[in-house]
Enzyme design. Structure first.
Site, PDB file in Angstrom:
ATOM      1  N   PHE A  26       0.837  -1.198   0.000  1.00  0.00           N
ATOM      2  CA  PHE A  26       0.000   0.000   0.000  1.00  0.00           C
ATOM      3  C   PHE A  26       0.874   1.250   0.000  1.00  0.00           C
ATOM      4  O   PHE A  26       1.807   1.366   0.806  1.00  0.00           O
ATOM      5  CB  PHE A  26      -0.880  -0.018   1.243  1.00  0.00           C
ATOM      6  CG  PHE A  26      -1.900   1.082   1.330  1.00  0.00           C
ATOM      7  CD1 PHE A  26      -2.918   1.170   0.402  1.00  0.00           C
ATOM      8  CD2 PHE A  26      -1.856   2.021   2.351  1.00  0.00           C
ATOM      9  CE1 PHE A  26      -3.879   2.165   0.482  1.00  0.00           C
ATOM     10  CE2 PHE A  26      -2.800   3.019   2.446  1.00  0.00           C
ATOM     11  CZ  PHE A  26      -3.815   3.095   1.507  1.00  0.00           C
ATOM     12  N   SER A  94       3.628  -6.847   2.464  1.00  0.00           N
ATOM     13  CA  SER A  94       2.717  -5.964   3.193  1.00  0.00           C
ATOM     14  C   SER A  94       1.288  -6.136   2.665  1.00  0.00           C
ATOM     15  O   SER A  94       0.754  -7.240   2.685  1.00  0.00           O
ATOM     16  CB  SER A  94       3.201  -4.517   3.095  1.00  0.00           C
ATOM     17  OG  SER A  94       2.537  -3.692   4.011  1.00  0.00           O
ATOM     18  N   MET A  95       0.648  -5.067   2.157  1.00  0.00           N
ATOM     19  CA  MET A  95      -0.691  -5.238   1.606  1.00  0.00           C
ATOM     20  C   MET A  95      -0.682  -6.176   0.409  1.00  0.00           C
ATOM     21  O   MET A  95      -1.693  -6.830   0.110  1.00  0.00           O
ATOM     22  CB  MET A  95      -1.290  -3.897   1.189  1.00  0.00           C
ATOM     23  CG  MET A  95      -2.713  -4.027   0.640  1.00  0.00           C
ATOM     24  SD  MET A  95      -3.329  -2.562  -0.200  1.00  0.00           S
ATOM     25  CE  MET A  95      -2.427  -2.632  -1.757  1.00  0.00           C
ATOM     26  N   ASP A 194       9.669  -4.242  12.898  1.00  0.00           N
ATOM     27  CA  ASP A 194       8.836  -3.701  11.826  1.00  0.00           C
ATOM     28  C   ASP A 194       8.056  -2.533  12.411  1.00  0.00           C
ATOM     29  O   ASP A 194       7.250  -2.710  13.320  1.00  0.00           O
ATOM     30  CB  ASP A 194       7.885  -4.786  11.310  1.00  0.00           C
ATOM     31  CG  ASP A 194       7.090  -4.372  10.083  1.00  0.00           C
ATOM     32  OD1 ASP A 194       6.845  -3.159   9.910  1.00  0.00           O
ATOM     33  OD2 ASP A 194       6.701  -5.256   9.304  1.00  0.00           O
ATOM     34  N   HIS A 224      10.428  -3.093   7.797  1.00  0.00           N
ATOM     35  CA  HIS A 224       9.212  -3.523   7.098  1.00  0.00           C
ATOM     36  C   HIS A 224       9.443  -3.896   5.637  1.00  0.00           C
ATOM     37  O   HIS A 224       8.985  -4.945   5.169  1.00  0.00           O
ATOM     38  CB  HIS A 224       8.154  -2.422   7.186  1.00  0.00           C
ATOM     39  CG  HIS A 224       6.867  -2.784   6.509  1.00  0.00           C
ATOM     40  ND1 HIS A 224       6.090  -3.848   6.912  1.00  0.00           N
ATOM     41  CD2 HIS A 224       6.239  -2.243   5.427  1.00  0.00           C
ATOM     42  CE1 HIS A 224       5.027  -3.935   6.130  1.00  0.00           C
ATOM     43  NE2 HIS A 224       5.091  -2.989   5.214  1.00  0.00           N
TER      44      HIS A 224
END
Length: 255
Positions: A26, A94-95, A194, A224
């Protein structure tokens, strides 16, 4: 809308045995996945990494999109790979990991998943106020480039578009509700530190999926965006080994 230099999609036509769909995160762009994609291409895999709608241009464009738009983009690329390759894997950061899980829930023929710091929730108290804040302001300051490695930059927005963020929360709820439908082999990489995605996310995913072949690997020296960080070689090599193993096992079952 012009695309930022470096944010272009990544495409490589390689083997018809193994295809990999890469899903970026994202507010990020394919730039965060390019090194991974190039590594997979060098191994002979067919690779697709689309630029998700609203990403890689301006944060205002992302605010005009919603999670079905992002999902639709990766599902179209999945369909292309399924028509070309014998074993198709989805790798997400992630997303992108959230989208990968949703694809697995709806497409049981996906061979396997590799997730890097996937997001399915947040426990930070300010997050609960974001839907209300979205009626007052269009964005708040973001936290791009959570990377431990000096001198490395993620090509991502420095603003968090609130309407799009509210839709992301809807995607999280949808994916969490159906985690049990994820039965494919799963390799999950989680950074020990993270600053974006809390450890509870990995716990929810690992506890919720129902497949028997599930592995977690903790990355000790990355934040992250681990695909651009110190542990990226571990992610890249591990994902190749995982894909080869699963493809080989699938072939043995069909033999």
């Amino acid at each position: 809308m012009p695309v930022l230099s470096g944010a272009e999609p990544f495409v490589h036509d390689g083997s018809e045995d193994i295809g990999v769909l890469l899903c970026h995160g994202f507010t990020s762009s394919p730039q965060s996945m390019r090194g991974w994609g190039e590594h997979l291409a060098a191994e002979g895999f067919t690779v697709r990494c689309p630029r998700l709608p609203g990403h890689g241009t301006r944060w205002q464009e992302l605010n005009k999109t919603r999670w079905p738009d992002w999902y639709g983009a990766v599902e179209r690329e999945l369909a292309s790979l399924r028509g070309r390759c014998r074993s198709v894997f989805v790798f997400g950061q992630s997303m992108g990991g959230t989208l990968a899980l949703r694809l697995a829930q709806l497409h049981g023929d996906i061979a396997g998943l590799v997730l890097v710091n996937p997001s399915v929730t947040t426990v930070r108290p300010p997050a609960a106020l974001l839907p209300l804040a979205g009626h007052l302001v269009p964005s708040v300051a973001g936290i791009p480039g959570d990377i431990a490695k000096p001198g490395v930059r993620e090509l991502a927005y420095d603003r968090l578009p609130l309407h799009a963020t509210a839709s992301l929360r809807g995607l999280w709820r949808t994916v969490r509700a159906e985690l049990g439908k994820v039965r494919q082999p799963l390799l999950l990489f989680r950074s020990a530190v993270d600053h974006i995605v809390e450890p509870v996310n990995a716990t929810i995913v690992l506890d919720g999926v129902s497949g028997p072949d599930v592995t977690e690997v903790v990355l000790p020296d990355s934040f992250h965006v681990a695909t651009l960080d110190n542990d990226a070689p571990t992610v890249f090599a591990g994902s190749v080994e995982f894909a080869h193993r699963i493809h080989r096992e699938r072939a043995e079952v069909l033999a």
